[in-house]
Design a protein around this motif. Structure first.
Motif, mmCIF file in Angstrom:
data_model
loop_
_atom_site.group_PDB
_atom_site.id
_atom_site.type_symbol
_atom_site.label_atom_id
_atom_site.label_comp_id
_atom_site.label_asym_id
_atom_site.label_seq_id
_atom_site.Cartn_x
_atom_site.Cartn_y
_atom_site.Cartn_z
ATOM 1 N N LEU A 105 0.846 -1.181 0.000
ATOM 2 C CA LEU A 105 0.000 0.000 0.000
ATOM 3 C C LEU A 105 0.885 1.235 0.000
ATOM 4 N N SER A 106 0.399 2.292 -0.650
ATOM 5 C CA SER A 106 1.212 3.505 -0.801
ATOM 6 C C SER A 106 0.406 4.757 -0.478
ATOM 7 N N PRO A 107 0.127 5.023 0.787
ATOM 8 C CA PRO A 107 -0.618 6.238 1.130
ATOM 9 C C PRO A 107 0.252 7.489 0.969
ATOM 10 N N ALA A 108 -0.175 8.397 0.119
ATOM 11 C CA ALA A 108 0.566 9.631 -0.101
ATOM 12 C C ALA A 108 0.423 10.564 1.099
ATOM 13 N N GLU A 109 1.242 11.596 1.129
ATOM 14 C CA GLU A 109 1.225 12.516 2.257
ATOM 15 C C GLU A 109 0.006 13.422 2.232
ATOM 16 N N GLY A 110 -0.458 13.814 1.045
ATOM 17 C CA GLY A 110 -1.572 14.742 0.930
ATOM 18 C C GLY A 110 -2.921 14.074 1.103
ATOM 19 N N PRO A 111 -4.013 14.831 0.844
ATOM 20 C CA PRO A 111 -5.367 14.302 1.040
ATOM 21 C C PRO A 111 -5.656 13.041 0.235
ATOM 22 N N GLN A 112 -4.965 12.870 -0.899
ATOM 23 C CA GLN A 112 -5.206 11.682 -1.717
ATOM 24 C C GLN A 112 -4.794 10.398 -1.014
ATOM 25 N N GLY A 113 -4.049 10.514 0.086
ATOM 26 C CA GLY A 113 -3.659 9.332 0.849
ATOM 27 C C GLY A 113 -4.444 9.130 2.128
ATOM 28 N N ASP A 114 -5.502 9.903 2.311
ATOM 29 C CA ASP A 114 -6.267 9.812 3.559
ATOM 30 C C ASP A 114 -7.025 8.502 3.711
ATOM 31 N N TRP A 115 -7.093 7.723 2.631
ATOM 32 C CA TRP A 115 -7.769 6.432 2.742
ATOM 33 C C TRP A 115 -7.090 5.518 3.779
ATOM 34 N N ILE A 116 -5.831 5.793 4.136
ATOM 35 C CA ILE A 116 -5.144 4.939 5.095
ATOM 36 C C ILE A 116 -5.847 4.955 6.459
ATOM 37 N N VAL A 133 -0.502 -12.805 5.169
ATOM 38 C CA VAL A 133 0.149 -12.087 4.069
ATOM 39 C C VAL A 133 0.839 -10.843 4.624
ATOM 40 N N PRO A 134 2.137 -10.676 4.415
ATOM 41 C CA PRO A 134 2.817 -9.466 4.885
ATOM 42 C C PRO A 134 2.274 -8.201 4.223
ATOM 43 N N MET A 135 2.234 -7.143 4.976
ATOM 44 C CA MET A 135 1.799 -5.828 4.505
ATOM 45 C C MET A 135 3.029 -4.935 4.375
ATOM 46 N N THR A 136 3.309 -4.501 3.131
ATOM 47 C CA THR A 136 4.429 -3.608 2.872
ATOM 48 C C THR A 136 3.875 -2.213 2.623
ATOM 49 N N LEU A 137 4.457 -1.226 3.281
ATOM 50 C CA LEU A 137 3.916 0.131 3.215
ATOM 51 C C LEU A 137 4.966 1.123 2.731
ATOM 52 N N LEU A 138 4.678 1.732 1.586
ATOM 53 C CA LEU A 138 5.441 2.875 1.090
ATOM 54 C C LEU A 138 4.693 4.105 1.562
ATOM 55 N N ALA A 139 5.188 4.706 2.625
ATOM 56 C CA ALA A 139 4.461 5.804 3.262
ATOM 57 C C ALA A 139 5.444 6.835 3.769
ATOM 58 N N PRO A 140 5.087 8.109 3.677
ATOM 59 C CA PRO A 140 5.940 9.135 4.271
ATOM 60 C C PRO A 140 5.875 9.060 5.791
ATOM 61 N N ALA A 141 6.861 9.663 6.424
ATOM 62 C CA ALA A 141 6.944 9.599 7.884
ATOM 63 C C ALA A 141 5.696 10.152 8.555
ATOM 64 N N SER A 142 5.042 11.124 7.923
ATOM 65 C CA SER A 142 3.860 11.741 8.525
ATOM 66 C C SER A 142 2.692 10.771 8.656
ATOM 67 N N ARG A 143 2.715 9.663 7.907
ATOM 68 C CA ARG A 143 1.623 8.683 7.968
ATOM 69 C C ARG A 143 1.854 7.599 9.021
ATOM 70 N N ILE A 144 3.014 7.577 9.630
ATOM 71 C CA ILE A 144 3.323 6.510 10.578
ATOM 72 C C ILE A 144 2.319 6.444 11.737
ATOM 73 N N PRO A 145 1.894 7.561 12.346
ATOM 74 C CA PRO A 145 0.917 7.442 13.448
ATOM 75 C C PRO A 145 -0.387 6.770 13.020
ATOM 76 N N GLU A 146 -0.847 7.035 11.789
ATOM 77 C CA GLU A 146 -2.078 6.387 11.320
ATOM 78 C C GLU A 146 -1.852 4.899 11.087
ATOM 79 N N ILE A 147 -0.678 4.561 10.551
ATOM 80 C CA ILE A 147 -0.350 3.149 10.337
ATOM 81 C C ILE A 147 -0.267 2.420 11.667
#
Length: 274
Positions: A105-116, A133-147
């Motif tokens: 999954l690749s949640p972007a930093e902006g609103p387009q990644g809010d689906w996370i 199944v392992p979950m691999t996340l391409l996410a900016p640091a700002s998304r870590i609290p949501e993850i």
């Protein structure tokens, strides 16, 4: 000879049988075919590789599926799904039947990644849990609290954070949330992308100071290297990136270097190499 398992590579092929997604920005002049990759792996003694579905195909994983079918002894594969598609959990199940060993999954930093943080995540994480199944996340640091909130709810899901969450070297406030994931025993971190963070030339010593910090917190058994080929080509050749990790982790004792170079990868994606 040092055993090497590369945790992060992309492959694609300019072939009408595997059409790129509309609007895909595919770099010109790069041979990213599996045949080219195998030649490089053999030349630099990389025994196995984990292939990550490239964004150029978006959710169409057919080329990667064919690669896994043709070369099951050399590769494992991580697929992509549309996280906002209600059918995404079923797609993960189908991909597992095809031989895929994970989803990205690749949640972007902006609103387009809010689906996370949205409702579509509950069934998707639940399916990963049930299938193991392992979950691999391409996410900016700002998304870590949501993850982290999803990891709290699904602690049995194996989670891999790509590229140290691309945390800027001058933002220790953003590195702290990533390091805090150490409290979850099923979270792993790829110490990849030093070139994109560094202000220096190869071998990116300033970025490796952050690599060392991640290693100090997570330990060698939860850290893995990767070339990110061919995305890395504007910065260094495949061989140079292999050497960067094979020869450049001198702050680790030999047993820990061995762990990072292949044993940690095998904890998440077993290849059966002793």
């Amino acid at each position: 000879m040092t055993t090497l398992i590369d945790s992060h590579v992309h492959v694609w092929k300019d072939d009408p049988a595997y059409p790129f997604a509309q609007g895909a920005n595919v770099p010109a002049g790069i041979d990213a075919s599996v045949e080219a990759l195998l030649a490089l792996m053999d030349a630099h003694r990389v025994q196995r590789t984990v292939l990550i579905q490239v964004i150029h195909y978006r959710w169409d994983n057919r080329y990667l599926a064919d690669v896994l079918r043709r070369f099951p002894d050399r590769f494992h594969g991580v697929a992509r799904v549309d996280p906002e598609d209600p059918a995404a959990p079923d797609h993960i199940s189908a991909q597992a039947e095809q031989g895929f060993r994970g989803v990205r999954l690749s949640p972007a930093e902006g609103p387009q990644g809010d689906w996370i943080a949205g409702a579509s995540m509950q069934p998707l994480w639940s399916r990963c849990e049930s299938l193991k199944v392992p979950m691999t996340l391409l996410a900016p640091a700002s998304r870590i609290p949501e993850i982290a909130k999803w990891i709290d709810r699904f602690p049995d899901v194996t989670v891999v954070i790509d590229h140290m969450a691309d945390t800027p070297l001058d933002r220790p406030d953003l590195l702290a949330p990533l390091l805090s994931l150490q409290r979850y025993p099923n979270v792993f971190v790829k110490i990849t992308h030093p070139w994109s963070l560094s202000r220096e030339s190869y071998p990116y010593d300033d970025a490796f100071a952050q690599v060392e910090r991640v290693y100090d917190v997570f330990g060698a058994d939860r850290v893995m290297w990767g070339t990110d080929f061919p995305v890395s080509l504007p910065y260094a050749s495949y061989g140079d990136v292999v050497a960067l990790y094979r020869d450049g982790l001198r702050f680790m004792p030999p047993a820990d270097r061995e762990q990072v170079l292949y044993r940690t990868v095998q904890r998440v994606w077993p290849f059966g190499i002793d």
